[in-house]
Design a protein around this motif. Sequence first.
Motif, short mmCIF file in Angstrom:
data_model
loop_
_atom_site.label_atom_id
_atom_site.label_comp_id
_atom_site.label_asym_id
_atom_site.label_seq_id
_atom_site.Cartn_x
_atom_site.Cartn_y
_atom_site.Cartn_z
N ARG A 9 0.81 -1.22 0.00
CA ARG A 9 0.00 0.00 0.00
C ARG A 9 0.84 1.27 0.00
O ARG A 9 0.56 2.22 -0.72
CB ARG A 9 -0.92 -0.01 1.23
CG ARG A 9 -1.95 -1.14 1.21
CD ARG A 9 -2.79 -1.11 2.48
NE ARG A 9 -3.74 -2.22 2.51
CZ ARG A 9 -4.54 -2.46 3.53
NH1 ARG A 9 -4.50 -1.68 4.61
NH2 ARG A 9 -5.38 -3.49 3.49
N ASP A 10 1.86 1.28 0.83
CA ASP A 10 2.63 2.51 1.01
C ASP A 10 3.80 2.57 0.03
O ASP A 10 4.97 2.45 0.41
CB ASP A 10 3.13 2.58 2.45
CG ASP A 10 3.74 3.93 2.80
OD1 ASP A 10 3.59 4.86 1.98
OD2 ASP A 10 4.38 4.04 3.86
N ASP A 59 4.98 5.10 -1.67
CA ASP A 59 5.85 6.26 -1.43
C ASP A 59 6.76 6.00 -0.23
O ASP A 59 7.94 6.38 -0.23
CB ASP A 59 5.02 7.51 -1.18
CG ASP A 59 4.32 7.99 -2.45
OD1 ASP A 59 4.78 7.62 -3.56
OD2 ASP A 59 3.31 8.71 -2.34
N GLY A 60 6.21 5.36 0.79
CA GLY A 60 7.01 5.05 1.97
C GLY A 60 8.13 4.06 1.66
O GLY A 60 9.24 4.20 2.16
N ILE A 61 7.83 3.08 0.80
CA ILE A 61 8.84 2.11 0.39
C ILE A 61 9.96 2.80 -0.38
O ILE A 61 11.14 2.58 -0.14
CB ILE A 61 8.20 0.99 -0.46
CG1 ILE A 61 7.33 0.09 0.42
CG2 ILE A 61 9.27 0.17 -1.17
CD1 ILE A 61 6.58 -0.97 -0.34
N THR A 73 10.82 5.95 -0.26
CA THR A 73 11.58 6.80 0.66
C THR A 73 12.56 5.97 1.48
O THR A 73 13.71 6.37 1.70
CB THR A 73 10.62 7.56 1.60
OG1 THR A 73 9.75 8.40 0.82
CG2 THR A 73 11.39 8.43 2.58
#
Length: 250
Positions: free
Chosen positions: A46-47, A49-51, A53
């Motif tokens: 799901r994340d 963008d977090g991955i 980053t």
Amino acid sequence: MSQTNYVFAIGGDGPVLLHPYDSPETFDSAEPGSVVGRYGSGAAPRDADGIRTALYAAMERGTRRYFLNKGYYLRLAMTTATFVAVYLFLSIVVRDPVPLIDELLLGSLSAAAVFFASERRALSSPRHLDAVLRLRREIDGAFFSESRVVDLLEAWRDEALALGPAAFYKAAPGTSLGDEERAEAEALCAALARRWKHKPVVAELYAAVEGGQVPGALLDKTVRKLGLEEGALAVAYMRLIPLALGKGAV
């Protein structure tokens, strides 16, 4: 030949992101490569963008460590030479009422200044900056897709969570991998090995399995030392290794 760097998103209650930026081999080549992301069947991570980053941060740490380690002994020699030169100069040429104190203090300060200046020079070198830009472009172009290899690992981990370490002995008849899947499994096993490189119990367990022993006590010890989630993942890792080596599932 273009280098393929695998990134693995292992799902579950405690998601795990495995990447190649903790391995010096990733930074040895200056040739452009590609980043390929893999996750188990079902919903994509799901994340995103977090991955991305997290990958940027890990890559920058790894690149910094790689370039600083490359010149470490030269910097250490320069630092030591600076300290000795300043210490001898102040001891022989400059007379002071308190022997040793000034020499040691100024020698240490001069050595520290040389060491940190050489670190800044290494990190501002064109090779370091080019490596960061190249690897950032590779991460920007990364794509994630479903993986049967990750799916197998997650299924075996879930079995270990449900049944305990004894899930290691559960048969998986007919499980085999194609050549591309085997290369992916090798990369996943290498990433897991780096994850536990400071956990001797995992190396003990692998040695027992490789030696054909019945590792019941070691399986229990692994779960005890690593915790249930990590221990179950380590049990799944042991079942994946034979597939990566082309021996068939345990």
